[in-house]
Design an enzyme around this catalytic site. Structure first.
Site, PDB file in Angstrom:
ATOM      1  N   ASP A  37      28.676  50.238  33.843  1.00  0.00           N
ATOM      2  CA  ASP A  37      29.871  49.438  34.105  1.00  0.00           C
ATOM      3  C   ASP A  37      29.593  48.502  35.280  1.00  0.00           C
ATOM      4  O   ASP A  37      28.754  48.805  36.133  1.00  0.00           O
ATOM      5  CB  ASP A  37      31.059  50.349  34.426  1.00  0.00           C
ATOM      6  N   ASP A  55      25.497  44.926  34.488  1.00  0.00           N
ATOM      7  CA  ASP A  55      26.126  43.706  33.997  1.00  0.00           C
ATOM      8  C   ASP A  55      25.472  43.361  32.665  1.00  0.00           C
ATOM      9  O   ASP A  55      24.300  42.964  32.621  1.00  0.00           O
ATOM     10  CB  ASP A  55      25.915  42.577  35.009  1.00  0.00           C
ATOM     11  N   VAL A  56      26.206  43.517  31.568  1.00  0.00           N
ATOM     12  CA  VAL A  56      25.611  43.293  30.243  1.00  0.00           C
ATOM     13  C   VAL A  56      25.282  41.827  30.000  1.00  0.00           C
ATOM     14  O   VAL A  56      24.596  41.510  29.028  1.00  0.00           O
ATOM     15  CB  VAL A  56      26.510  43.838  29.110  1.00  0.00           C
ATOM     16  N   ASN A  82      30.447  49.115  24.265  1.00  0.00           N
ATOM     17  CA  ASN A  82      31.891  48.958  24.386  1.00  0.00           C
ATOM     18  C   ASN A  82      32.301  47.847  25.353  1.00  0.00           C
ATOM     19  O   ASN A  82      33.427  47.354  25.270  1.00  0.00           O
ATOM     20  CB  ASN A  82      32.498  50.286  24.850  1.00  0.00           C
ATOM     21  N   TYR A 147      38.313  34.995  21.122  1.00  0.00           N
ATOM     22  CA  TYR A 147      38.138  36.444  21.046  1.00  0.00           C
ATOM     23  C   TYR A 147      37.815  36.869  19.615  1.00  0.00           C
ATOM     24  O   TYR A 147      36.909  37.673  19.380  1.00  0.00           O
ATOM     25  CB  TYR A 147      39.391  37.150  21.538  1.00  0.00           C
ATOM     26  N   LYS A 151      34.448  38.846  18.135  1.00  0.00           N
ATOM     27  CA  LYS A 151      34.487  40.139  17.456  1.00  0.00           C
ATOM     28  C   LYS A 151      34.043  40.025  15.999  1.00  0.00           C
ATOM     29  O   LYS A 151      33.481  40.964  15.436  1.00  0.00           O
ATOM     30  CB  LYS A 151      35.886  40.745  17.559  1.00  0.00           C
ATOM     31  N   ALA A 180      45.193  48.071  21.094  1.00  0.00           N
ATOM     32  CA  ALA A 180      45.103  49.364  21.770  1.00  0.00           C
ATOM     33  C   ALA A 180      45.795  49.312  23.128  1.00  0.00           C
ATOM     34  O   ALA A 180      45.834  48.268  23.784  1.00  0.00           O
ATOM     35  CB  ALA A 180      43.646  49.777  21.941  1.00  0.00           C
TER      36      ALA A 180
END
Length: 253
Positions: A37, A55-56, A82, A147, A151, A180
């Site tokens: 994270d 950091d992705v 995720n 977004y 996805k 969610a």
């Protein structure tokens, strides 16, 4: 249950929301879990949990994080991609830089993490990758152009990765949540003129009449990552209260 006993899992974006629920569910089933994270400071390290700053959007950070996991626990069996960021607006409402930023985190970030973990997944007898997709990939939602594009790419990437790696013994699937009840949705609701009315509208949009819980999404992730789904690969499992597949008649007043 101990179906993950001895397994090492990596969960990106694991410090909050759906990611934190996935971490908890994997731990309960016996896995050792590395929580990658941007800010893992609230995650307590113990025999089953390894907080790792990552950091992705930065390949060097990703490779260092994966190396730290392997140095600590000797390998990687499960990757849960995720980590992601939200975006609002129509196709006209975001500049090129924002498109690049969101796609870099939400799509390329998954590629970076999986790429770094791939040699270790190939060495595992229970290798699985689970990507967090969204109902936005398959249903046209207003004010979600960027977004949704990110996805949709996640779902396509999942199928392509599954095809590439199935014969290496690596299963790749996605989970596709409806709206969610996460911190990001909470922040959006706080900005609304009438937060309760907006929450009611989001609840009503899903056929079962409420937001999806993080724990429900985590349950699907754990199933897709477990040996119990050994013949499941290349799918996007909907956890959306029927939003994508069901067509109900309006409720009579």
């Amino acid at each position: 249950m101990d179906d993950f006993a001895g397994a090492v899992a990596v969960v990106t974006g694991g410090a909050s929301g759906i990611g934190a629920a996935v971490v908890s569910a994997l731990r309960e089933r016996g896995a050792r879990v590395a929580v990658l994270d941007l800010d893992p400071s609230d995650v307590t390290a113990d025999d089953q949990t390894l907080p790792v700053r990552c950091d992705v959007a930065d390949d060097e950070s990703v490779r260092a994080a994966v190396a730290q996991v392997v140095d600590n626990w000797g390998g990687i069996d499960v990757v849960v991609n995720n980590a992601g960021i939200g975006a609002q607006g129509t196709v006209a409402d975001n500049e090129d830089a924002e498109w690049a930023r969101v796609l870099d985190v939400n799509v390329v970030g998954m590629a970076r993490v999986t790429r770094a973990a791939l040699p270790h997944l190939r060495a595992s007898s229970r290798a699985a990758v689970v990507n967090t997709g969204s109902i936005a990939a398959t249903a046209g939602l207003p004010q979600r152009a960027l977004y949704s594009a990110s996805k949709g790419a996640v779902h396509a990437l999942t199928r392509a990765m599954a095809a590439d790696h199935v014969r290496e013994g690596i299963r790749v699937n996605a989970v596709s949540p409806g709206t969610a009840d996460t911190p990001w949705i909470g922040r959006l609701l706080e900005k609304a003129d009438d937060p309760q009315a907006e929450r009611d509208a989001l609840n009503a949009r899903q056929p079962h009449g409420r937001l999806v819980s993080a724990e429900e999404v985590a349950g699907a992730v754990v199933y897709l990552a477990s040996p119990a789904s050994g013949s499941t690969t290349g799918v996007a499992l909907a956890v959306d209260g029927g939003m994508q597949a069901l067509r109900l008649r309006p409720v009579e007043q």
